[in-house]
Design an enzyme around this catalytic site. Structure first.
Site, PDB file in Angstrom:
ATOM      1  N   ASP A 403      -9.998  -9.133  -4.542  1.00 36.65           N
ATOM      2  CA  ASP A 403     -10.027  -7.667  -4.662  1.00 36.65           C
ATOM      3  C   ASP A 403      -9.578  -7.270  -6.066  1.00 36.65           C
ATOM      4  O   ASP A 403      -9.109  -8.104  -6.843  1.00 36.65           O
ATOM      5  CB  ASP A 403      -9.077  -7.101  -3.591  1.00 36.65           C
ATOM      6  CG  ASP A 403      -9.178  -5.590  -3.491  1.00 36.65           C
ATOM      7  OD1 ASP A 403     -10.208  -5.026  -3.906  1.00 36.65           O
ATOM      8  OD2 ASP A 403      -8.211  -4.965  -2.993  1.00 36.65           O
ATOM      9  N   GLU A 406     -12.531  -5.631 -10.688  1.00 35.48           N
ATOM     10  CA  GLU A 406     -13.517  -4.952 -11.572  1.00 35.48           C
ATOM     11  C   GLU A 406     -13.254  -5.250 -13.038  1.00 35.48           C
ATOM     12  O   GLU A 406     -14.229  -5.256 -13.797  1.00 35.48           O
ATOM     13  CB  GLU A 406     -13.481  -3.440 -11.301  1.00 35.48           C
ATOM     14  CG  GLU A 406     -13.964  -3.056  -9.930  1.00 35.48           C
ATOM     15  CD  GLU A 406     -13.021  -3.493  -8.805  1.00 35.48           C
ATOM     16  OE1 GLU A 406     -11.805  -3.534  -9.036  1.00 35.48           O
ATOM     17  OE2 GLU A 406     -13.533  -3.803  -7.716  1.00 35.48           O
ATOM     18  N   ASP A 477     -13.582   0.888  -1.040  1.00 36.86           N
ATOM     19  CA  ASP A 477     -12.820   1.872  -0.282  1.00 36.86           C
ATOM     20  C   ASP A 477     -13.653   3.072   0.145  1.00 36.86           C
ATOM     21  O   ASP A 477     -13.675   4.118  -0.518  1.00 36.86           O
ATOM     22  CB  ASP A 477     -11.606   2.313  -1.107  1.00 36.86           C
ATOM     23  CG  ASP A 477     -10.657   1.153  -1.356  1.00 36.86           C
ATOM     24  OD1 ASP A 477     -10.803   0.119  -0.668  1.00 36.86           O
ATOM     25  OD2 ASP A 477      -9.796   1.270  -2.236  1.00 36.86           O
TER      26      ASP A 477
HETATM   27  C1  GLC Z   1      -7.933  -1.929  -2.403  1.00 36.89           C
HETATM   28  C2  GLC Z   1      -8.997  -2.567  -1.526  1.00 36.89           C
HETATM   29  C3  GLC Z   1      -8.587  -2.465  -0.088  1.00 36.89           C
HETATM   30  C4  GLC Z   1      -7.230  -3.145   0.100  1.00 36.89           C
HETATM   31  C5  GLC Z   1      -6.208  -2.519  -0.828  1.00 36.89           C
HETATM   32  C6  GLC Z   1      -4.881  -3.268  -0.791  1.00 36.89           C
HETATM   33  O1  GLC Z   1      -7.864  -0.589  -2.158  1.00 36.89           O
HETATM   34  O2  GLC Z   1     -10.255  -2.005  -1.747  1.00 36.89           O
HETATM   35  O3  GLC Z   1      -9.552  -3.062   0.735  1.00 36.89           O
HETATM   36  O4  GLC Z   1      -6.817  -3.000   1.410  1.00 36.89           O
HETATM   37  O5  GLC Z   1      -6.690  -2.551  -2.158  1.00 36.89           O
HETATM   38  O6  GLC Z   1      -5.030  -4.599  -1.107  1.00 36.89           O
END
Ligand code: GLC
Length: 788
Positions: A403, A406, A477
């Site tokens: 995650d 980007e 998200d």
């Molecule tokens: C970001 C991700 C989400 C995750 C959060 C905490 O917002 O997109 O899926 O739960 O980070 O890690």
């Protein structure tokens, strides 16, 4: 701009075309895939999307006609003219796609931007200005698809999108031009003819599809070279085959990865994870995967865990494993900047981080506070990173969630001049930003592959073209909004049309509170997502299938069960996809390209070739229209038969998601299990819809790479109607896997039978749901059903 052609030179598949000051190249990769290249910022660099040599010998003919060079392959005639204008024609002379030669002019906009800006309105008055740009004529009949993860509708005509991986958690709307993924691949369908344009430029790029002006569309980038691939169809399927020939297909995942996944930001202790796990098993709602989001870590330091809330980590994982769950842990790229934290120290010592213009590791802020970013563009860092996962795989962790890659940076954007190693040919952040997540996923995949020997399960948020080789994706998200449920369909269909066939959205929505009706509808839809994962944000109300009362729980159970029933079908599609590049979830035009009615269906889709799903996407909707293309279709729930093409109206009480099966289909089903592997499947169910048709079913061990060495079985089932008989032939066309089905359970829909005969023996059958059901040995070659 570049003037007239001053000379040319042919070298095998490649034609160098000279324009005085600059030379372009046109290279036939295959007879249908042409690379167009102009070195606007230096010579060609290795692609991040395309790995290995893709060129095959092509019969190329080149001749000069007046001011143009005409280059022909078996399939195409490419006309190259002054100013490096390039047109693509079929061999028969039909124009497929041509450069725009008219005046560049934006649609008229009137008034003062300063005035509307005062009130806070966004002002969009963007016109070109990119260093690299290609303008193509809008011939008039184009429908545009692909471009990876985009908001809005299936057809992108009239809109602009940007490729610049962005972590933007504000509710995604049609006006979001960029999200987490950059896949600069555009698929164009001109009535019956399709082609693709893959703009392999990793800088911030733009695709303007008739938004600037109705006479042309363009793609361009802030920097880099003019480097794109024209991919001819004429079928959409051929374009996808061509694009995935270049950038790779999605490898077959482990079977459990197609099961149901439950996630949460965050299940924050073993106790809470255990409660959720127990609830799934007690409530008999199938589930294969549980996720540990960032709270499992010690202060958000990657490759650590909290020693109190997640004490005895391997024992916690083992307990879940014993209940049939796989555990997936999140790993973000940001390494906490903290002396004494071994991961940070190790990376620092070895010079593994991206650097600012003064050569010092660049610092920004993410969850752990100040972080540095591993330079995944360096092979040594990828190797180091991959091996770091040993810590987790040794504890029994089954997959990794990447995650914030980007990469996200809470203290403002990373400057363009931050530098990357780029495997020895240094590059700036401006060039590497869009491939950062891709390279991270690649490092993770390769690490897991060597550490476990199994097919790695990686899920990533950021992507570039080609990431499908390494990871499944989710769309970041989203919100628990009906609008985002609706948007999930075109978003995932376009991801599939961009090579990313293994994808899903957070089921139930990530931000804001979900409600029962919304979750029920999202689970009904999610049951057909390639990746079926429920996930939600910290501080939103519970979103597990049982969180909204008995009725919704029962609907969730029913559709998660349905997912497990369809598992072998979905697995077959993933296996097929590894060979063909075709996605699991498909727009109707992929199978019905001659039917223009299918070109803009935003709210229904096919799963493979046999199933048509028309989900309910609006609150309170108790009836919906469904388009059925040519042929005969069977309502999965009622057995009612319809002849397409045409629309039918289907009643949709909360428990009903309309599903139609193409007559002649033979769908492989598994009995419902709480998780993959709970019991061995010795009997395959064949859900048969009488008609003409055949189907190939694939069987292997479900987890290793042995299938690549031939350890798999293939079963070919063929049915036909002759007079008063339905005949089914069963054939084993590959027998490389030691386990076979001992029997088949046939459910033949919508027929009244008087007798069933298998290889000359009478077989007893039962009447069921307007059809019949019977069991035959796994060695049976032919079944004949005599009908009333
Ligand atoms: C970001 C991700 C989400 C995750 C959060 C905490 O917002 O997109 O899926 O739960 O980070 O890690």
């Amino acid at each position: 701009m570049y003037g007239k052609i001053t000379g040319y030179h042919v070298d095998n598949n490649k034609v160098r075309i000279d324009y005085g000051r600059i030379s372009a190249t046109v290279e036939a990769i295959t007879p249908a895939i042409i690379n167009i290249f102009l070195p606007l910022s230096g010579s060609k660099k290795p692609s991040h999307a395309i790995e290995g040599e893709k060129g095959v010998p092509v019969d190329l003919a080149v001749k000069q006609e007046a001011d143009e060079l005409v280059i022909t392959t078996d399939q195409l005639a490419i006309r190259v003219g002054a100013d490096f204008k390039v047109d693509f024609h079929t061999r028969a002379g039909q124009v497929i796609c041509r450069d725009y030669r008219g005046k560049r002019e934006a649609f008229v906009r009137r008034g003062k931007t300063s005035l509307i800006g005062e009130e806070g309105h966004q002002v969009v008055a963007h016109i070109g200005g990119n260093r690299v740009e290609v303008l193509k004529e809008l011939i008039g009949d184009e429908y545009f698809y692909g471009l990876g993860e985009t908001t809005g509708h299936l057809n992108k005509r009239g809109y602009q999108y940007q490729m610049w991986n962005t972590d933007d958690p504000s509710p995604h709307t049609e006006s979001h031009e960029k999200l987490y993924k950059s896949i600069p691949f555009l698929l164009t369908l001109r009535k019956k003819l399709a082609y693709g344009l893959f703009f392999d430029n990793s800088y911030h790029s733009f695709f303007n599809l008739g938004k600037e002006n109705g006479g042309y569309f363009y793609y361009g980038a802030k920097d880099g070279n003019l480097n794109y691939y024209f991919i001819y169809g004429p079928s959409v399927q051929q374009v996808l085959a061509g694009y995935t020939y270049l950038t790779g297909t999605t490898p077959l995942p482990q079977l459990w990865a197609l099961g149901y996944h439950q996630s949460r930001h965050s299940y924050d202790s073993w106790q809470r994870v255990q409660e959720v796990a127990t609830a799934f098993r007690e409530k008999k709602i199938p589930c294969d995967v549980l996720y540990l989001d960032i709270e499992y870590m010690d202060g958000y330091r990657i490759f650590t865990w909290d020693r109190e809330r997640f004490a005895d980590f391997s024992a916690g994982v083992a307990k879940l494993q014993a209940m049939g769950f796989k555990v997936v842990t999140i790993i973000d790229p940001g390494v906490k900047k903290e002396k004494g934290y071994p991961v940070y120290d190790e990376g620092l010592k070895n010079d593994y981080y991206i650097k600012d213009k003064d050569g010092i590791p660049y610092v920004n802020r993410v969850w752990p506070g100040e972080v540095v970013y591993p330079d995944f563009s360096n092979a040594k860092v990828r190797e180091w990173w991959g091996q770091k996962h040993r810590l987790l795989t040794e504890q029994g962790v089954a997959g990794i969630w990447n995650d914030m890659n980007e990469p996200a940076s809470f203290d403002g954007p990373i400057p363009d001049d931050v530098t990357f190693n780029n495997d020895g040919s240094p590059a700036t952040h401006a060039e590497m930003h869009n491939v950062y997540g891709h390279l991270m996923a690649k490092a993770t995949y390769n690490g897991l592959k060597t550490l476990t020997g199994k097919r790695p399960f990686v899920i990533t948020r950021a992507c570039y073209a080609g990431t499908q080789k390494y990871s499944t994706v989710w769309t970041g998200d989203n919100c628990s909004h009906w609008e985002h449920l609706r948007m999930a369909v075109p978003m995932l269909l376009n991801l599939g049309l961009s090579g990313i066939s293994f994808c899903g959205t957070d089921v139930g929505g990530f931000s804001f509170d979900c409600n029962g009706e919304l979750l029920a509808r999202w689970v009904q839809l999610g049951a057909f997502f390639p990746l079926f994962r429920n996930h939600s944000n910290m501080y939103t109300r519970d979103q597990e299938p049982w969180a909204f009362g008995a009725e919704v729980e029962e609907i969730c159970r029913q559709y998660i069960n349905l997912r497990y029933t369809f598992l072998p079908y979905l697995y077959d599609l993933m296996w097929e996809g590894e060979k063909t590049g075709l996605p699991l979830m498909r727009p109707l035009f992929l199978s019905y390209q001659d039917d223009e009615e299918t070109y803009e269906l935003n709210d229904q889709f096919m799963v493979g070739d046999c199933l048509l799903v028309a989900p309910v996407l609006q609150q309170g909707q108790r009836c919906r229209a469904v388009y059925l293309p040519a042929g005969e279709w069977v309502d999965y729930w009622s057995g009612e038969r319809h002849r397409g093409p045409g629309y039918v109206l289907k009643k949709t009480p909360l428990s009903v998601c309309p599903i139609y099966v193409k007559a002649g289909s033979i769908l492989p089903n598994f009995p419902v299990r709480n998780y993959v592997g709970e019991r061995e499947i010795a009997e395959l169910i064949l859900d048969l819809y009488p008609g003409e048709g055949s189907y190939t079913h694939y069987q292997d061990d479900g987890e290793t790479f042995n299938y690549r060495a031939g350890e798999y079985n293939l079963y070919r089932f063929t049915q036909r109607l002759t007079g008063d008989k339905l005949v089914l032939d069963l054939e084993k066309t590959a027998a490389g896997y030691e386990r076979s089905y001992q029997s088949f359970l046939l459910k033949v829909r919508g027929i009244a039978a008087t007798a069933v005969n298998a290889d000359g023996h009478e077989v007893a059958f039962a009447k069921e749901d307007g059809g019949i059901m019977f069991r035959i040995p796994g060695t049976t070659k032919r079944v004949e059903i005599r009908m009333e």
